[in-house]
Design a protein around this motif. Structure first.
Motif, PDB file in Angstrom:
ATOM      1  N   LYS A   1      42.672 -84.380  14.154  1.00  0.00           N
ATOM      2  CA  LYS A   1      41.815 -83.070  14.522  1.00  0.00           C
ATOM      3  C   LYS A   1      41.041 -83.037  15.699  1.00  0.00           C
ATOM      4  O   LYS A   1      40.255 -82.221  16.132  1.00  0.00           O
ATOM      5  CB  LYS A   1      40.993 -82.692  13.202  1.00  0.00           C
ATOM      6  N   LEU A   2      40.922 -84.114  16.266  1.00  0.00           N
ATOM      7  CA  LEU A   2      40.007 -84.471  17.487  1.00  0.00           C
ATOM      8  C   LEU A   2      40.797 -84.221  19.104  1.00  0.00           C
ATOM      9  O   LEU A   2      41.735 -84.841  19.013  1.00  0.00           O
ATOM     10  CB  LEU A   2      39.636 -86.068  17.388  1.00  0.00           C
ATOM     11  N   LYS A   3      40.168 -83.340  19.649  1.00  0.00           N
ATOM     12  CA  LYS A   3      40.464 -83.055  20.696  1.00  0.00           C
ATOM     13  C   LYS A   3      39.256 -83.476  21.999  1.00  0.00           C
ATOM     14  O   LYS A   3      38.470 -82.876  21.838  1.00  0.00           O
ATOM     15  CB  LYS A   3      40.882 -81.638  21.195  1.00  0.00           C
ATOM     16  N   GLU A   4      39.634 -84.819  22.753  1.00  0.00           N
ATOM     17  CA  GLU A   4      38.379 -85.034  23.547  1.00  0.00           C
ATOM     18  C   GLU A   4      38.572 -84.770  24.860  1.00  0.00           C
ATOM     19  O   GLU A   4      39.836 -84.838  25.427  1.00  0.00           O
ATOM     20  CB  GLU A   4      38.594 -86.643  23.406  1.00  0.00           C
ATOM     21  N   ILE A   5      37.831 -84.174  25.316  1.00  0.00           N
ATOM     22  CA  ILE A   5      37.526 -83.812  26.761  1.00  0.00           C
ATOM     23  C   ILE A   5      36.836 -84.531  27.609  1.00  0.00           C
ATOM     24  O   ILE A   5      35.542 -84.376  27.315  1.00  0.00           O
ATOM     25  CB  ILE A   5      37.499 -82.113  27.157  1.00  0.00           C
ATOM     26  N   VAL A   6      37.230 -85.175  28.668  1.00  0.00           N
ATOM     27  CA  VAL A   6      36.395 -85.957  29.612  1.00  0.00           C
ATOM     28  C   VAL A   6      35.962 -85.137  30.526  1.00  0.00           C
ATOM     29  O   VAL A   6      36.839 -84.365  31.532  1.00  0.00           O
ATOM     30  CB  VAL A   6      37.157 -87.046  30.088  1.00  0.00           C
ATOM     31  N   HIS A   7      34.533 -85.042  30.894  1.00  0.00           N
ATOM     32  CA  HIS A   7      34.036 -84.047  31.786  1.00  0.00           C
ATOM     33  C   HIS A   7      32.617 -84.721  32.400  1.00  0.00           C
ATOM     34  O   HIS A   7      32.051 -85.195  31.713  1.00  0.00           O
ATOM     35  CB  HIS A   7      33.663 -82.731  31.116  1.00  0.00           C
ATOM     36  N   GLY A   8      32.826 -84.662  33.692  1.00  0.00           N
ATOM     37  CA  GLY A   8      31.718 -85.604  34.330  1.00  0.00           C
ATOM     38  C   GLY A   8      30.272 -85.028  34.710  1.00  0.00           C
ATOM     39  O   GLY A   8      29.436 -85.426  34.805  1.00  0.00           O
ATOM     40  N   ASP A   9      30.552 -83.467  34.819  1.00  0.00           N
ATOM     41  CA  ASP A   9      29.100 -82.729  35.081  1.00  0.00           C
ATOM     42  C   ASP A   9      28.712 -81.978  34.037  1.00  0.00           C
ATOM     43  O   ASP A   9      29.219 -80.935  33.851  1.00  0.00           O
ATOM     44  CB  ASP A   9      29.508 -81.887  36.423  1.00  0.00           C
ATOM     45  N   PHE A  10      27.666 -82.266  33.272  1.00  0.00           N
ATOM     46  CA  PHE A  10      27.310 -81.474  32.136  1.00  0.00           C
ATOM     47  C   PHE A  10      26.205 -80.521  32.466  1.00  0.00           C
ATOM     48  O   PHE A  10      25.424 -79.829  31.603  1.00  0.00           O
ATOM     49  CB  PHE A  10      26.758 -82.434  31.054  1.00  0.00           C
ATOM     50  N   PHE A  11      26.130 -80.126  33.892  1.00  0.00           N
ATOM     51  CA  PHE A  11      25.440 -78.894  34.309  1.00  0.00           C
ATOM     52  C   PHE A  11      26.359 -77.777  34.817  1.00  0.00           C
ATOM     53  O   PHE A  11      26.150 -76.786  35.285  1.00  0.00           O
ATOM     54  CB  PHE A  11      24.443 -79.142  35.652  1.00  0.00           C
ATOM     55  N   ASP A  12      27.945 -77.997  35.039  1.00  0.00           N
ATOM     56  CA  ASP A  12      28.748 -77.208  35.410  1.00  0.00           C
ATOM     57  C   ASP A  12      29.893 -77.304  34.531  1.00  0.00           C
ATOM     58  O   ASP A  12      30.821 -78.199  34.781  1.00  0.00           O
ATOM     59  CB  ASP A  12      28.991 -77.438  36.949  1.00  0.00           C
TER      60      ASP A  12
END
Length: 229
Positions: free
Chosen positions: A43-54
């Motif tokens: 059930k887990l979809k992990e999204i790696v994202h570097g900028d938590f302001f955009d």
């Protein structure tokens, strides 16, 4: 229910993720992380994202969701107010404004803190900034916004804090938690109760937008066993 989770690798987020994955009413958990956690689940979809302001690069992955559990946070210790505001107010609102546009029918649950200052005028810096953040979230056009203000949280199931001095405190307090829970039954909740409370308010609503520790303990109580036929 499809859930978006921020802070899945932190102490609170780990507990929330566990309860989401165990809940049969949750069909998918989208966890937005800066680094891969190494955890896998159907059930887990992990999204790696570097900028938590955009969030422009991942907007397609953030649409069509029913709830957001925002468990990110930093300690105010040693930070000037401008930096704490950037990492608390600015970071939270960057995500929330995007999500309100993409998912206006979403329930947004924000982990704040006991003692948050809704007036934004008090002497305690972190409480003012948290209050400013709460107030801004309540103005966004979500279906519902719930502001969780837990006090002391007992980590269960091997969950540990990534902040060294927090974990040291939890290690020392570990043997004392059963006694503390008996002495202060409406003040100390577990990661398990917090996760269940989030799921319950996202699914069924709550009597108030601001929920203190006693409210969260009640909302996070395990479901009553089914009556015998």
């Amino acid at each position: 229910m499809k859930v978006l989770l921020f802070g899945a690798t932190g102490m609170i987020g780990q507990g929330v993720l566990r309860e989401c994955l165990r809940d049969p009413g949750v069909s998918q958990v989208v966890a937005l992380v800066r680094k891969p956690s190494g955890q896998t689940h159907a059930k887990l979809k992990e999204i790696v994202h570097g900028d938590f302001f955009d969030y422009r690069a991942v907007e397609p992955d953030l649409a069509g969701l029913d709830a957001c559990f925002f468990c990110l946070g930093v300690s105010a210790a040693g930070l000037p107010e401008a930096e704490y505001q950037r990492l608390t107010y600015d970071l939270t609102l960057a995500a929330a404004v995007t999500l309100a546009r993409l998912n206006p029918s979403m329930a947004f649950v924000y982990v704040s803190g006991a003692g948050t200052d809704s007036t934004e005028q008090g002497r305690t810096m972190w409480a003012r900034v948290k209050g400013r953040t709460e107030n801004a979230l309540r103005r966004l056009p979500f279906r519902a916004v719930y502001l969780f203000r837990p006090g002391l949280i007992q980590p269960l199931h091997g969950i540990r804090s990534r902040t060294g001095w927090y974990q040291a405190i939890y290690t020392v307090l570990g043997p004392c938690f059963p006694l503390l829970r008996r002495l202060f039954p409406k003040a100390i909740l577990t990661t398990e109760e917090l996760g269940r409370a989030m799921l319950r308010v996202a699914r069924d609503g709550a009597p108030a937008a601001v929920l203190e520790a006693a409210d969260l303990i009640a909302l996070g109580a395990p479901p009553a066993p089914a009556a015998a036929p």
